[in-house]
Write a protein that holds these residues in place. Structure first.
Motif, PDB file in Angstrom:
ATOM      1  N   LEU A  29       0.877  -1.240   0.024  1.00 38.94           N
ATOM      2  CA  LEU A  29      -0.205   0.006   0.116  1.00 38.94           C
ATOM      3  C   LEU A  29       0.716   1.266   0.183  1.00 38.94           C
ATOM      4  CD1 LEU A  29      -2.918  -0.795   2.466  1.00 38.94           C
ATOM      5  CD2 LEU A  29      -2.954  -0.865   0.020  1.00 38.94           C
ATOM      6  N   PRO A  30       0.507   2.398  -0.897  1.00 39.12           N
ATOM      7  CA  PRO A  30       1.380   3.367  -0.834  1.00 39.12           C
ATOM      8  C   PRO A  30       0.760   4.334   0.282  1.00 39.12           C
ATOM      9  CG  PRO A  30      -0.303   3.548  -2.386  1.00 39.12           C
ATOM     10  CD  PRO A  30      -0.675   2.148  -1.619  1.00 39.12           C
ATOM     11  N   LYS A  31       1.792   5.289   0.582  1.00 35.00           N
ATOM     12  CA  LYS A  31       1.453   6.314   1.386  1.00 35.00           C
ATOM     13  C   LYS A  31       0.921   7.504   0.576  1.00 35.00           C
ATOM     14  CE  LYS A  31       5.594   6.309   4.703  1.00 35.00           C
ATOM     15  NZ  LYS A  31       6.728   6.900   5.043  1.00 35.00           N
ATOM     16  N   THR A  32       0.359   8.487   1.010  1.00 37.60           N
ATOM     17  CA  THR A  32      -0.566   9.598   0.331  1.00 37.60           C
ATOM     18  C   THR A  32      -0.169  10.784   0.623  1.00 37.60           C
ATOM     19  OG1 THR A  32      -2.409   9.950   1.935  1.00 37.60           O
ATOM     20  CG2 THR A  32      -2.559   7.701   0.212  1.00 37.60           C
ATOM     21  N   GLU A  38       0.933   9.719   5.988  1.00 42.14           N
ATOM     22  CA  GLU A  38       2.142   9.143   6.382  1.00 42.14           C
ATOM     23  C   GLU A  38       2.127   7.839   7.180  1.00 42.14           C
ATOM     24  OE1 GLU A  38       5.721   9.874   6.072  1.00 42.14           O
ATOM     25  OE2 GLU A  38       4.862  10.842   4.470  1.00 42.14           O
ATOM     26  N   LEU A  41      -1.978   4.125   5.398  1.00 35.51           N
ATOM     27  CA  LEU A  41      -1.561   3.822   3.726  1.00 35.51           C
ATOM     28  C   LEU A  41      -2.741   3.204   3.260  1.00 35.51           C
ATOM     29  CD1 LEU A  41       1.757   2.080   4.535  1.00 35.51           C
ATOM     30  CD2 LEU A  41       1.521   4.414   4.422  1.00 35.51           C
ATOM     31  N   ARG A  42      -2.875   3.616   1.678  1.00 32.20           N
ATOM     32  CA  ARG A  42      -4.372   3.451   1.380  1.00 32.20           C
ATOM     33  C   ARG A  42      -4.356   3.199  -0.048  1.00 32.20           C
ATOM     34  NH1 ARG A  42      -9.787   6.574   3.174  1.00 32.20           N
ATOM     35  NH2 ARG A  42      -8.504   7.019   4.676  1.00 32.20           N
ATOM     36  N   SER A 119      -0.313   2.273  10.428  1.00 34.03           N
ATOM     37  CA  SER A 119       0.998   1.988  11.190  1.00 34.03           C
ATOM     38  C   SER A 119       0.974   2.800  12.460  1.00 34.03           C
ATOM     39  CB  SER A 119       2.086   2.522  10.120  1.00 34.03           C
ATOM     40  OG  SER A 119       2.152   1.700   8.898  1.00 34.03           O
TER      41      SER A 119
END
Length: 218
Positions: A29-32, A38, A41-42, A119
């Motif tokens: 999953l990427p950070k946005t 931070e 993640l979604r 996180s």
């Protein structure tokens, strides 16, 4: 014809196979760039479950009004879509079937899916920064997929925003809490890592839907 009951709160369970199908993709999953990007993640996609097949619809931004979301209201948020391999998996089909069946939704119903890893980055990390809230939909489901090296994170359900929660559950792997978002409120306890030198996280899917024209189905 009106239903003889209202589906206000329901609990369900995904199969172990479904959890296995869905869980590994959380590692990618990427950070946005959003206010919580931070540590929350979604990915976000819109699908339909049509005759047992999950159809991935074109991407569009996610927006909630500020009377619904006091944390990021009236902000147009764009996210990368769910990976195609996950959308086409048996686990995704099972998860959408549970949501559709529990709420009596029709094939044309759009289902919005948020895949989220929270996180544990601080002493206490907020799972729901907006606090006790509604999401502005008719139907809501929160599905636990994984917990690692954390305490807290229990999903809380309220009859009224000002009352104490009447349900608190940790949402273990595959546990599904489905609620009528127009009747109930929800929140989650903060999380913190148990071992400070090891990553801690909570993996969830959140599914939402609005009734087509708010019609009542028999």
């Amino acid at each position: 014809m009106h239903s003889s009951f209202e589906r206000t709160l329901q609990l369900a369970q995904l199969s172990g196979k479904a959890v296995s199908d869905l869980s590994s993709s959380f590692n990618f999953l990427p950070k946005t760039g959003h206010a919580d990007g931070e540590y929350r993640l979604r990915r976000y996609s819109i699908v339909k479950l049509n005759q047992g097949l999950v159809e991935h619809l074109p991407a569009r931004p996610f927006v909630q009004s500020d009377d619904i979301n006091t944390f990021q209201g009236n902000v147009s948020r764009s996210f990368e879509p769910l990976e195609e391999a996950i959308v086409s998996s048996d686990g995704m089909r099972e998860m959408c079937e549970v949501f559709k069946s529990a709420n009596g939704l029709v094939d044309e119903q759009e289902i919005e899916i948020h895949q989220i890893r929270i996180s544990a980055i601080d002493e206490e990390t907020q799972v729901a920064p907006e606090g006790v809230h509604q999401d502005g939909f008719d139907h809501l489901a929160v599905i636990g997929i994984g917990r690692h090296n954390i305490e807290g994170g229990e999903f809380l359900v309220y009859k009224d925003k000002t009352e104490l929660p009447f349900l608190s559950m940790a949402l273990a792997e595959g546990e599904v809490a489905l609620l009528d978002d127009s009747q109930l409120w929800h929140n989650a306890r903060p999380i913190k890592a148990v071992k400070k030198d090891e990553q801690g996280y909570l993996d969830l899917f959140v599914l939402t839907a609005k009734e087509l024209n708010h019609a009542v189905h028999a």
